[in-house]
Design a protein around this motif. Structure first.
Motif, PDB file in Angstrom:
ATOM      1  N   GLU A   1       9.337 -60.697 -49.750  1.00 13.41           N
ATOM      2  CA  GLU A   1       8.740 -59.375 -49.598  1.00 13.41           C
ATOM      3  C   GLU A   1       7.665 -59.361 -48.518  1.00 13.41           C
ATOM      4  O   GLU A   1       7.455 -58.333 -47.856  1.00 13.41           O
ATOM      5  CB  GLU A   1       8.154 -58.933 -50.935  1.00 13.41           C
ATOM      6  N   HIS A   2       7.000 -60.498 -48.304  1.00 16.52           N
ATOM      7  CA  HIS A   2       5.851 -60.520 -47.397  1.00 16.52           C
ATOM      8  C   HIS A   2       6.106 -61.306 -46.119  1.00 16.52           C
ATOM      9  O   HIS A   2       5.177 -61.503 -45.323  1.00 16.52           O
ATOM     10  CB  HIS A   2       4.633 -61.101 -48.113  1.00 16.52           C
ATOM     11  N   VAL A   3       7.304 -61.794 -45.901  1.00 10.09           N
ATOM     12  CA  VAL A   3       7.611 -62.502 -44.661  1.00 10.09           C
ATOM     13  C   VAL A   3       8.397 -61.582 -43.745  1.00 10.09           C
ATOM     14  O   VAL A   3       9.142 -60.713 -44.199  1.00 10.09           O
ATOM     15  CB  VAL A   3       8.403 -63.803 -44.933  1.00 10.09           C
ATOM     16  N   SER A   4       8.204 -61.759 -42.443  1.00 13.22           N
ATOM     17  CA  SER A   4       8.936 -60.968 -41.456  1.00 13.22           C
ATOM     18  C   SER A   4       9.217 -61.833 -40.241  1.00 13.22           C
ATOM     19  O   SER A   4       8.431 -62.736 -39.915  1.00 13.22           O
ATOM     20  CB  SER A   4       8.152 -59.712 -41.044  1.00 13.22           C
ATOM     21  N   VAL A   5      10.334 -61.557 -39.592  1.00 13.54           N
ATOM     22  CA  VAL A   5      10.766 -62.311 -38.409  1.00 13.54           C
ATOM     23  C   VAL A   5      10.763 -61.359 -37.225  1.00 13.54           C
ATOM     24  O   VAL A   5      11.343 -60.268 -37.298  1.00 13.54           O
ATOM     25  CB  VAL A   5      12.176 -62.909 -38.623  1.00 13.54           C
ATOM     26  N   SER A   6      10.093 -61.775 -36.141  1.00 17.55           N
ATOM     27  CA  SER A   6       9.959 -60.928 -34.953  1.00 17.55           C
ATOM     28  C   SER A   6      10.451 -61.679 -33.726  1.00 17.55           C
ATOM     29  O   SER A   6       9.691 -62.478 -33.153  1.00 17.55           O
ATOM     30  CB  SER A   6       8.501 -60.492 -34.767  1.00 17.55           C
ATOM     31  N   PRO A   7      11.702 -61.499 -33.321  1.00 19.45           N
ATOM     32  CA  PRO A   7      12.178 -62.136 -32.081  1.00 19.45           C
ATOM     33  C   PRO A   7      11.453 -61.555 -30.874  1.00 19.45           C
ATOM     34  O   PRO A   7      11.183 -60.357 -30.812  1.00 19.45           O
ATOM     35  CB  PRO A   7      13.672 -61.795 -32.062  1.00 19.45           C
ATOM     36  N   ILE A   8      11.132 -62.407 -29.921  1.00 22.10           N
ATOM     37  CA  ILE A   8      10.499 -61.976 -28.683  1.00 22.10           C
ATOM     38  C   ILE A   8      11.606 -61.614 -27.705  1.00 22.10           C
ATOM     39  O   ILE A   8      12.419 -62.465 -27.350  1.00 22.10           O
ATOM     40  CB  ILE A   8       9.576 -63.070 -28.122  1.00 22.10           C
ATOM     41  N   ARG A   9      11.624 -60.378 -27.292  1.00 23.10           N
ATOM     42  CA  ARG A   9      12.716 -59.858 -26.472  1.00 23.10           C
ATOM     43  C   ARG A   9      12.815 -60.622 -25.157  1.00 23.10           C
ATOM     44  O   ARG A   9      11.820 -60.914 -24.506  1.00 23.10           O
ATOM     45  CB  ARG A   9      12.487 -58.366 -26.199  1.00 23.10           C
ATOM     46  N   GLY A  10      14.052 -60.943 -24.783  1.00 24.35           N
ATOM     47  CA  GLY A  10      14.299 -61.612 -23.515  1.00 24.35           C
ATOM     48  C   GLY A  10      13.990 -63.088 -23.511  1.00 24.35           C
ATOM     49  O   GLY A  10      13.882 -63.693 -22.450  1.00 24.35           O
ATOM     50  N   SER A  11      13.838 -63.708 -24.680  1.00 25.17           N
ATOM     51  CA  SER A  11      13.542 -65.139 -24.752  1.00 25.17           C
ATOM     52  C   SER A  11      14.186 -65.709 -26.002  1.00 25.17           C
ATOM     53  O   SER A  11      14.748 -64.995 -26.823  1.00 25.17           O
ATOM     54  CB  SER A  11      12.025 -65.379 -24.767  1.00 25.17           C
ATOM     55  N   SER A  12      14.071 -67.035 -26.142  1.00 26.04           N
ATOM     56  CA  SER A  12      14.580 -67.711 -27.340  1.00 26.04           C
ATOM     57  C   SER A  12      13.456 -68.012 -28.320  1.00 26.04           C
ATOM     58  O   SER A  12      13.624 -68.835 -29.214  1.00 26.04           O
ATOM     59  CB  SER A  12      15.279 -69.017 -26.938  1.00 26.04           C
ATOM     60  N   LEU A  13      12.317 -67.354 -28.158  1.00 25.33           N
ATOM     61  CA  LEU A  13      11.166 -67.548 -29.041  1.00 25.33           C
ATOM     62  C   LEU A  13      11.237 -66.556 -30.200  1.00 25.33           C
ATOM     63  O   LEU A  13      11.646 -65.408 -30.035  1.00 25.33           O
ATOM     64  CB  LEU A  13       9.856 -67.366 -28.282  1.00 25.33           C
ATOM     65  N   VAL A  14      10.803 -67.023 -31.369  1.00 29.41           N
ATOM     66  CA  VAL A  14      10.821 -66.201 -32.580  1.00 29.41           C
ATOM     67  C   VAL A  14       9.491 -66.406 -33.304  1.00 29.41           C
ATOM     68  O   VAL A  14       9.028 -67.536 -33.468  1.00 29.41           O
ATOM     69  CB  VAL A  14      11.991 -66.580 -33.515  1.00 29.41           C
ATOM     70  N   ASP A  15       8.882 -65.289 -33.720  1.00 31.00           N
ATOM     71  CA  ASP A  15       7.644 -65.329 -34.496  1.00 31.00           C
ATOM     72  C   ASP A  15       7.972 -65.120 -35.970  1.00 31.00           C
ATOM     73  O   ASP A  15       8.716 -64.201 -36.329  1.00 31.00           O
ATOM     74  CB  ASP A  15       6.667 -64.252 -34.029  1.00 31.00           C
ATOM     75  N   VAL A  16       7.404 -65.979 -36.807  1.00 35.44           N
ATOM     76  CA  VAL A  16       7.539 -65.858 -38.259  1.00 35.44           C
ATOM     77  C   VAL A  16       6.180 -65.439 -38.800  1.00 35.44           C
ATOM     78  O   VAL A  16       5.189 -66.171 -38.637  1.00 35.44           O
ATOM     79  CB  VAL A  16       8.007 -67.178 -38.896  1.00 35.44           C
ATOM     80  N   ASN A  17       6.114 -64.258 -39.411  1.00 27.08           N
ATOM     81  CA  ASN A  17       4.856 -63.695 -39.896  1.00 27.08           C
ATOM     82  C   ASN A  17       4.852 -63.689 -41.419  1.00 27.08           C
ATOM     83  O   ASN A  17       5.860 -63.342 -42.055  1.00 27.08           O
ATOM     84  CB  ASN A  17       4.669 -62.267 -39.379  1.00 27.08           C
ATOM     85  N   PHE A  18       3.703 -64.051 -41.971  1.00 25.41           N
ATOM     86  CA  PHE A  18       3.548 -63.966 -43.432  1.00 25.41           C
ATOM     87  C   PHE A  18       2.196 -63.348 -43.708  1.00 25.41           C
ATOM     88  O   PHE A  18       1.178 -63.725 -43.100  1.00 25.41           O
ATOM     89  CB  PHE A  18       3.639 -65.344 -44.082  1.00 25.41           C
ATOM     90  N   GLU A  19       2.189 -62.377 -44.625  1.00 31.76           N
ATOM     91  CA  GLU A  19       0.951 -61.694 -44.975  1.00 31.76           C
ATOM     92  C   GLU A  19       0.676 -61.860 -46.456  1.00 31.76           C
ATOM     93  O   GLU A  19       1.594 -61.853 -47.291  1.00 31.76           O
ATOM     94  CB  GLU A  19       1.043 -60.206 -44.625  1.00 31.76           C
ATOM     95  N   SER A  20      -0.608 -62.022 -46.758  1.00 35.54           N
ATOM     96  CA  SER A  20      -1.045 -62.166 -48.143  1.00 35.54           C
ATOM     97  C   SER A  20      -2.544 -61.867 -48.192  1.00 35.54           C
ATOM     98  O   SER A  20      -3.224 -61.870 -47.155  1.00 35.54           O
ATOM     99  CB  SER A  20      -0.763 -63.580 -48.659  1.00 35.54           C
ATOM    100  N   PRO A  21      -3.089 -61.633 -49.364  1.00 35.77           N
ATOM    101  CA  PRO A  21      -4.531 -61.393 -49.464  1.00 35.77           C
ATOM    102  C   PRO A  21      -5.373 -62.632 -49.152  1.00 35.77           C
ATOM    103  O   PRO A  21      -6.590 -62.511 -48.986  1.00 35.77           O
ATOM    104  CB  PRO A  21      -4.707 -60.946 -50.926  1.00 35.77           C
ATOM    105  N   ASN A  22      -4.773 -63.813 -49.107  1.00 34.49           N
ATOM    106  CA  ASN A  22      -5.497 -65.056 -48.839  1.00 34.49           C
ATOM    107  C   ASN A  22      -5.119 -65.542 -47.445  1.00 34.49           C
ATOM    108  O   ASN A  22      -3.953 -65.845 -47.170  1.00 34.49           O
ATOM    109  CB  ASN A  22      -5.139 -66.109 -49.897  1.00 34.49           C
ATOM    110  N   ARG A  23      -6.094 -65.639 -46.534  1.00 28.68           N
ATOM    111  CA  ARG A  23      -5.788 -66.013 -45.151  1.00 28.68           C
ATOM    112  C   ARG A  23      -5.263 -67.440 -45.063  1.00 28.68           C
ATOM    113  O   ARG A  23      -4.394 -67.736 -44.245  1.00 28.68           O
ATOM    114  CB  ARG A  23      -7.044 -65.835 -44.288  1.00 28.68           C
ATOM    115  N   ASN A  24      -5.788 -68.355 -45.882  1.00 24.38           N
ATOM    116  CA  ASN A  24      -5.323 -69.744 -45.853  1.00 24.38           C
ATOM    117  C   ASN A  24      -3.901 -69.866 -46.391  1.00 24.38           C
ATOM    118  O   ASN A  24      -3.084 -70.636 -45.868  1.00 24.38           O
ATOM    119  CB  ASN A  24      -6.271 -70.637 -46.656  1.00 24.38           C
TER     120      ASN A  24
END
Length: 726
Positions: free
Chosen positions: A162-185
């Motif tokens: 529910e809290h993870v998201s995948v963001s491909p960087i357009r025009g490259s083979s790089l991919v960002d994996v994002n995770f959000e939660s109330p705890n930064r660590n």
């Protein structure tokens, strides 16, 4: 007076659809203005809720880890590839597959297991989730049942997905994996664990994908090994049976074994060389034996040559002595004897040399013949070996083929054993770090969303209300929805005294009715109708006021105008003029023919007036006679225009009776008043009496709600400005 259903004259084109049709955008704007207070309230409520919800929301921290996914082509064997040739479509398919794998549930479960999130109560507390509320009994990890552990695992996996998201960087083979939660660590920990487990799962898939290939190759290797051994045994047995002994061999670049030399070929080669040498020796010996001159044959004899040299020296010395002495000289005799002895020795040596040449010739001939027999025997043996080598080469090719297949598969098997271990097409570019500030909620974005939601709700509200409210709001609705011509509109004067406004010819009211008077002049071929009445669907829609105002405006042009109060049930004209209602229309309909006693001439507004008179017990009976028509006809000879303020249509039978007495009917409709269905029913009732409807007037129109209001405001401001300047 025109006929009831007579078509409108040419001048009536001013009232066709296109001339009065309000643009659709203007209609929307008018609808917004009609509900502007409600719209403002909805927007304010949504914005307030957006701010309150934003302040009450738990702040979330987003950590991002970045990886690089390289496109590669894996192969298990040279014969059959795992993936086909590379292409743009396959690249897109490959990366879409990788993105789906990054969001897969199996990867989320790996992360949960790697970090033991299912057993960490603080993980659930971070998201405000109580496992007990999910039907999971609280228990220590040692006392939990398998069902409880599976339930906690499922809950933790759902939270991660529910809290993870995948963001491909357009025009490259790089991919960002994002995770959000109330705890930064925790966000940074999960984001890093996510990419680590993705790499591990990728390696596992690559290794597991070769399991079937390894099993297949093992079976093929075992089969090829047995075939290779069998073919080598067949080759060796055949060589032993045929006595084919290979002394040397080599392999060609394509892996074939070629025999360079066998024992038979080596022996034949050696004997053939000796035979050639023996033949040469025999030819030399034969040549020497056949020479007739023995000296020629002895030229090569060293002893013979030495004897001849000594004899030549002795003869030279003897000839020298003969110059001085006689043959009988002792020294001469001695030399002569020496010469004779040397001659005998030479003859003997020459004889011996001739015998040796014959012997050598015989020996050379015998050796040549012997070698020739041996060569002939080896030729036969070699010919047989060559015939046998055909089958031998067949066995040899089978051995070479099996060995090549075996070596190739063995090499591939070794490569598969370490496939994916040494290299990986996924690499970590940036690891996630704890976020310095919350990523959500964002006040400005939430306010913007609240505004959008408010606009959406307001639009829905306006749409619903407009659909529910089927009243007339715009003069253009008269033609499009009711089928009558719009003669004009009257603004809503609210609490303003209409009589006071009509006294000022620069007022908005005067300007509004003056425009209607202009429209009346186009209704018939003779201009303003000679007689007409004003009616409405229900009371208090402004028909009496409109009749009064039109009489005043028409009278201001110098024409003789008579206004009759035809609403004998609820008269109002005498109140507006401030006169008594002692005698009027009801008296005439009852039999009084003296019109001078019934008409009030020259009122303050310039027109004559006939009040309703005493209220009769049954007005419909009075109107049903022909006296009303005769009255209008008689008054038409005296006045330019006769205006009747008629009663409302619904619930009364007066209008169908009155409508037959006048040239036409002007219908008065209150803006936002009676529903469209009621107005249509009333108009249909008027038309059923074969009365001609000239058009309609829309009253109580809010100037800012209608496209016609601007003109009134402009004229009113212009008039005031002119008055001030005067």
């Amino acid at each position: 007076m025109t006929e009831k259903n007579e078509p409108l004259p040419t001048g009536y084109d001013a009232y066709d659809d296109e001339a009065h049709e309000t643009p659709i955008l203007l209609q929307y704007w008018q609808a917004v203005l009609r509900h502007k207070i409600t719209i403002a309230a909805i927007l304010a409520t949504c914005i307030a809720l957006g701010v309150i919800i934003t302040l009450l929301m738990t702040p979330y921290f987003t950590s991002t880890s970045r990886i690089e996914i390289s496109r590669e082509q894996d192969k298990v064997t040279n014969v059959e590839g795992v993936t086909g040739s590379d292409g743009a479509g396959q690249n897109l398919e490959f990366y879409q597959t990788q993105y789906s794998l990054l969001e897969s549930r199996s990867l989320a479960e790996r992360v949960v297991r790697s970090r033991n999130l299912a057993t960490r109560d603080e993980f659930f507390d971070t998201f405000g989730v109580d496992p007990d509320d999910s039907g999971i009994l609280s228990a220590t990890p040692k006392t939990q049942t398998a069902a409880q552990r599976n339930a906690r695992l499922k809950l933790a996996t759902d939270l991660l997905q529910e809290h993870v998201s995948v963001s491909p960087i357009r025009g490259s083979s790089l991919v960002d994996v994002n995770f959000e939660s109330p705890n930064r660590n925790l966000s940074a920990e999960i984001a890093n664990a996510w990419i680590e487990q993705f790499i591990a799962s990728n390696l596992d898939r690559r290794f597991n994908s070769t399991a079937d290939a390894r099993k297949f190759l093992e079976e093929q290797l075992a089969e090829l090994k047995q075939r290779l051994e069998d073919s080598e045994r067949s080759l060796s047995g055949y060589a032993d049976n045929k006595e084919i002994i290979t002394l040397s061999s080599e392999q060609t670049p394509d892996g074939k074994t070629v025999s360079q030399k066998t024992l038979a070929s080596a022996n034949l080669e050696a004997l053939n060389a000796e035979l050639a040498q023996a033949t040469a020796d025999r030819i030399i010996a034969e040549s020497q034996a056949r020479q007739r001159a023995g000296n020629e044959n002895a030229l090569g004899n060293a002893a013979l040559n030495s004897l001849r040299e000594e004899r030549a020296k002795a003869q030279a010395e003897y000839a020298k002595l003969m110059v001085q002495f006689e043959p009988e000289y002792p020294s001469a005799k001695a030399i002569e004897s020496q010469i004779s002895a040397l001659s005998q020795s030479i003859a003997a040596e020459e004889a011996r040399s001739r015998r040796g040449t014959s012997a050598r010739y015989g020996e050379a001939l015998a050796r040549e013949q012997k070698l020739q027999r041996q060569v002939n025997r080896l030729k036969g043996q070699f010919s047989g070996e060559r015939r046998d080598s055909i089958q031998y080469n067949i066995f040899q090719r089978e051995v070479d083929t099996n060995r090549q297949l075996y070596d190739g598969l063995l090499q591939r098997y070794k490569e598969i054993g370490v496939a994916g271990v040494g290299t990986n097409n996924i690499s970590i570019v940036d690891r996630a770090r704890p976020a310095e500030r919350p990523s959500s909620p964002k006040l400005l974005i939430n306010i913007a969303l609240a505004i959008l939601a408010g606009l959406g709700l307001a639009a829905a509200y306006v749409f619903v209300m407009e659909q529910i409210d089927q009243s007339v709001k715009d003069p253009a609705d008269l033609k499009t929805k009711l089928g009558i011509a719009p003669l004009g509109s009257i603004p809503d004067f609210e609490k303003e005294d209409i009589l006071t406004s009509l006294a000022d010819k620069k007022s908005v009211a005067w300007e509004a009715y003056l425009s209607i008077r202009t429209s009346l002049s186009f209704l018939t071929d003779h201009g303003v109708p000679r007689s007409f009445l004003l009616t409405s669907t229900r009371p208090n829609e402004g028909k009496s006021t409109s009749a009064f105002a039109l009489a005043a405006v028409l009278a201001s042009t110098g024409k003789r105008i008579l206004l009759i109060d035809g609403d004998m049930r609820n008269p109002s004209l005498h109140q507006m003029l401030g006169i008594k209602n002692s005698a009027g229309l009801s008296n005439n309909l009852s039999g009084t023919d003296d019109l001078a006693q019934l008409v009030h001439p020259k009122t303050a507004f310039g027109f004559d007036a006939m009040t309703a008179g005493p209220i009769p017990p049954n007005a419909a009976e009075l109107l049903s006679s022909t006296r009303m028509r005769d009255l209008v006809t008689k008054l038409g000879a005296t006045y330019d225009t006769v205006i009747i303020d008629a009663p409302p249509v619904l619930g009364l039978a007066d209008i169908p009776l009155l409508a037959n007495s006048v040239e036409g009917v002007i219908y008065t409709i209150e803006a936002g008043g009676v529903k469209m269905r009621g107005i249509q029913s009333a108009i249909q009732r008027v038309r059923s009496s074969r009365a001609h409807i000239f058009g309609g007037i829309v009253t109580k129109v809010q100037p800012q709600h209608s496209g016609y209001g601007y003109g009134y405001a402009y004229q009113y401001s212009y008039g005031n400005k002119a008055a001030a300047e005067a």
